[in-house]
Design a protein around this motif. Structure first.
Motif, PDB file in Angstrom:
ATOM      1  N   GLY A  60       0.848  -1.181   0.000  1.00 55.35           N
ATOM      2  CA  GLY A  60       0.000   0.000   0.000  1.00 55.35           C
ATOM      3  C   GLY A  60       0.880   1.224   0.000  1.00 55.35           C
ATOM      4  O   GLY A  60       2.102   1.104   0.133  1.00 55.35           O
ATOM      5  N   ALA A  64       0.030   4.394   4.850  1.00 57.17           N
ATOM      6  CA  ALA A  64      -1.305   3.778   4.875  1.00 57.17           C
ATOM      7  C   ALA A  64      -1.550   3.028   6.177  1.00 57.17           C
ATOM      8  O   ALA A  64      -2.692   2.723   6.519  1.00 57.17           O
ATOM      9  CB  ALA A  64      -1.479   2.839   3.681  1.00 57.17           C
ATOM     10  N   ILE A 172      -3.977  -5.710   0.041  1.00 61.57           N
ATOM     11  CA  ILE A 172      -3.752  -4.350  -0.443  1.00 61.57           C
ATOM     12  C   ILE A 172      -4.335  -3.386   0.590  1.00 61.57           C
ATOM     13  O   ILE A 172      -5.528  -3.453   0.894  1.00 61.57           O
ATOM     14  CB  ILE A 172      -4.445  -4.119  -1.803  1.00 61.57           C
ATOM     15  N   GLN A 174      -5.322   0.331   1.707  1.00 64.51           N
ATOM     16  CA  GLN A 174      -5.632   1.674   1.213  1.00 64.51           C
ATOM     17  C   GLN A 174      -6.124   2.517   2.386  1.00 64.51           C
ATOM     18  O   GLN A 174      -6.414   1.993   3.454  1.00 64.51           O
ATOM     19  CB  GLN A 174      -6.729   1.608   0.150  1.00 64.51           C
ATOM     20  N   THR A 175      -6.240   3.827   2.161  1.00 67.52           N
ATOM     21  CA  THR A 175      -6.872   4.686   3.164  1.00 67.52           C
ATOM     22  C   THR A 175      -7.919   5.550   2.460  1.00 67.52           C
ATOM     23  O   THR A 175      -7.886   5.670   1.231  1.00 67.52           O
ATOM     24  CB  THR A 175      -5.857   5.621   3.841  1.00 67.52           C
ATOM     25  N   GLY A 178      -6.755   7.963  -0.134  1.00 68.81           N
ATOM     26  CA  GLY A 178      -6.051   7.459  -1.311  1.00 68.81           C
ATOM     27  C   GLY A 178      -6.752   7.692  -2.634  1.00 68.81           C
ATOM     28  O   GLY A 178      -6.383   7.098  -3.637  1.00 68.81           O
ATOM     29  N   GLN A 183      -8.201   5.261  -8.934  1.00 69.79           N
ATOM     30  CA  GLN A 183      -6.768   5.273  -8.643  1.00 69.79           C
ATOM     31  C   GLN A 183      -6.241   3.852  -8.477  1.00 69.79           C
ATOM     32  O   GLN A 183      -5.171   3.517  -8.965  1.00 69.79           O
ATOM     33  CB  GLN A 183      -6.488   6.075  -7.356  1.00 69.79           C
ATOM     34  N   ALA A 184      -7.017   3.016  -7.791  1.00 65.29           N
ATOM     35  CA  ALA A 184      -6.601   1.643  -7.569  1.00 65.29           C
ATOM     36  C   ALA A 184      -6.568   0.871  -8.886  1.00 65.29           C
ATOM     37  O   ALA A 184      -5.667   0.070  -9.131  1.00 65.29           O
ATOM     38  CB  ALA A 184      -7.544   0.955  -6.579  1.00 65.29           C
ATOM     39  N   PHE A 196      -8.643  -6.745   0.470  1.00 72.87           N
ATOM     40  CA  PHE A 196      -8.457  -5.297   0.451  1.00 72.87           C
ATOM     41  C   PHE A 196      -8.817  -4.726   1.816  1.00 72.87           C
ATOM     42  O   PHE A 196      -9.835  -5.108   2.394  1.00 72.87           O
ATOM     43  CB  PHE A 196      -9.309  -4.657  -0.650  1.00 72.87           C
ATOM     44  N   VAL A 198      -9.292  -1.132   3.954  1.00 70.34           N
ATOM     45  CA  VAL A 198      -9.336   0.325   4.043  1.00 70.34           C
ATOM     46  C   VAL A 198      -9.000   0.662   5.492  1.00 70.34           C
ATOM     47  O   VAL A 198      -9.813   0.481   6.401  1.00 70.34           O
ATOM     48  CB  VAL A 198     -10.719   0.885   3.642  1.00 70.34           C
ATOM     49  N   THR A 209     -14.854   4.901   0.132  1.00 74.02           N
ATOM     50  CA  THR A 209     -13.701   4.169  -0.392  1.00 74.02           C
ATOM     51  C   THR A 209     -13.987   2.673  -0.436  1.00 74.02           C
ATOM     52  O   THR A 209     -13.683   1.998  -1.420  1.00 74.02           O
ATOM     53  CB  THR A 209     -12.461   4.440   0.487  1.00 74.02           C
ATOM     54  N   LEU A 213     -14.196   0.433  -3.814  1.00 76.86           N
ATOM     55  CA  LEU A 213     -13.308  -0.726  -3.979  1.00 76.86           C
ATOM     56  C   LEU A 213     -14.118  -1.992  -4.224  1.00 76.86           C
ATOM     57  O   LEU A 213     -13.781  -2.807  -5.085  1.00 76.86           O
ATOM     58  CB  LEU A 213     -12.438  -0.900  -2.729  1.00 76.86           C
TER      59      LEU A 213
END
Lengths: 324, 142
Positions: A60, A64, A172, A174-175, A178, A183-184, A196, A198, A209, A213
């Motif tokens: 990440g 993150a 993976i 993410q925040t 992000g 973007q991902a 995944f 968050v 988010t 995702l």
């Protein structure tokens, strides 16, 4: 040293590492990082007896919360009596070649625990060799007999993503900060993620988010069929230890999925082996020396391609032929 | 060709929280091509030694800004001997009083870099005790 002495020496180090000698293992990882060929005979012996320790990879963006997540995962695994090794990869400075490896700061409470082994590794600007060095370090950790191995890397480039090919389960992180799921998708990480997360889910925008995702992940897995693993999207607050239990359950569920679908697990192991073979071949090519040991054939070939004396495809064929 | 790097473990012991100095050193060492494994504050001797072993560090650097460094250093070096890692050179930095240097050297401390020390001195020390050179050159791998 003779070949026979090499093999005897390698057997001794192998036995020491399998017997739990931390310093032998740590020193071998240093040889691996230095791309020292002396590590090869030991690695050959360790590889032969490995392959049973589950490897979980986390990646990440910087900040993150990967190291904090690892710290919390360690705490829960330790509470359950499991012994865990961590390989923490950080970038090197492209200017000085130095690095500040700071992942241990977040895991400081485990320093005194003999059931936890943490090794930091700098990316060292290797041309794709990072994944190879990391894979060999994982072979060492695997042979040491830990119950689990975690590998953490900053998801900033292809080199770092390549490392994850060696993990059985890829997380993976993410925040909410992000950006949206586009973007991902752009980053090309949807394809490699088994789970995944968050993190910093208590900050604004977390639910959006997660939703974005989920949509992206479901869009991808829809095409893979009902038998395929459906990557869950989880929320965590690593600093407060929130959502960690659910994360560990999801990791276990992924392992169970592989047990229930041995063909998918075999495919994963084959893709790991394929990636590693390709890396080994590339490393062997890069290390090629001319007959006089002075000329670097790889360097010379680069010169030829730059000067347009030779096109890249023909040059590559020439390099491969030079190996036989 | 083997790529040898100097790996340096940096840590603070006990309750000392004045980490500006050691954080600055970490960055300066990185800029000289050192791989710094940074442990930060609030470490115990046992924790530092475990990290030292796992990281296979070439050298250990400790920073102090409190007057308890004689006690902490003595305890650490003692435990390093018991753990079989007394061969790893130890350097100290921070508010080290010149009067204490003989006692620290007697304990086995190899490098002391108090107020006024420069990076060239520290870099020379690191190369001397590790036998590795600091090129600070990132272009070595084509």
């Amino acid at each position: 040293m003779s070949a026979a002495a090499d093999v005897r020496g390698a057997a001794q180090i192998t036995a020491a590492i399998s017997g739990g000698d931390l310093r032998s293992a740590a020193r071998l990882i240093t040889r691996i990082e230095a791309a020292d060929e002396a590590a090869a005979p030991v690695l050959a012996q360790l590889y032969a007896r490995g392959g049973s320790t589950p490897i979980v990879g986390l990646t990440g963006p910087p900040g993150a919360g990967k190291s904090t997540l690892v710290d919390q995962m360690l705490a829960q695994y330790r509470a359950a009596g499991e012994r865990v090794a961590v390989l923490a990869v950080d970038p090197s400075s492209p200017f000085s070649g130095g690095a500040i490896l700071g992942d241990r700061v977040r895991m400081g409470r485990h320093n005194t625990d003999p059931g936890v082994f943490i090794r930091s590794m700098a990316a060292r600007g290797r041309l794709g060799g990072l994944a190879l060095a990391a894979a060999d370090a994982l072979t060492v950790l695997d042979a040491m007999g830990w119950d689990r191995i975690l590998i953490e890397t900053v998801g900033v480039g292809q080199n770092e993503i390549e490392i994850l090919r060696h993990a059985d389960t890829v997380i993976i992180v993410q925040t909410p900060a992000g950006g949206d799921a586009v973007q991902a998708v752009k980053a090309g990480i949807l394809e490699v993620g088994d789970l995944f997360v968050v993190n910093k889910a208590d900050t604004a925008g977390a639910d959006r988010t997660v939703a974005a995702l989920r949509e992206a992940v479901e869009f991808r897995t829809h095409a893979l069929g009902a038998e395929a693993w459906q990557p869950p999207v989880l929320k965590t607050e690593a600093a407060g230890g929130v959502g960690i239990r659910e994360l560990l359950q999801a990791i276990d569920a992924h392992h169970q999925h592989f047990r229930d679908h041995p063909k998918q697990f075999a495919a994963r192991r084959r893709s790991q082996a394929r990636a590693r073979l390709v890396e080994c071949m590339a490393a062997a090519l890069r290390a090629r020396r001319g007959d006089d040991e002075q000329h670097d054939i790889f360097d010379d070939t680069i010169d030829d391609v730059v000067a347009r004396r030779c096109d890249p495809q023909t040059a590559a064929k020439r390099l491969v032929d030079s190996m036989s | 060709m083997a790529q040898e790097k100097i790996r340096c473990l940096l840590a603070m012991l006990g309750t000392d929280v004045h980490s500006k100095g050691i954080r600055t050193l970490a960055q300066l060492l990185r800029d000289r091509g050192v791989e710094v494994v940074y442990l930060g504050e609030h470490n115990t001797a046992d924790g530092v030694i475990n990290a030292l072993i796992a990281e296979d560090a070439d050298v250990l650097g400790l920073s102090y800004s409190t007057a308890t460094y004689l006690h902490y250093t003595h305890d650490l070096l003692d435990k390093m001997r018991k753990a079989g890692v007394a061969d790893v050179p130890v350097m100290l930095g921070g508010l080290i009083h010149a009067d204490d240097e003989p006692a620290l050297r007697e304990m086995g401390v190899k490098g002391i870099f108090g107020p006024g020390s420069g990076m060239d001195q520290i870099a020379a020390f690191l190369q001397d005790v590790t036998g590795k050179s600091l090129t600070g050159d990132a272009s070595s791998s084509t």
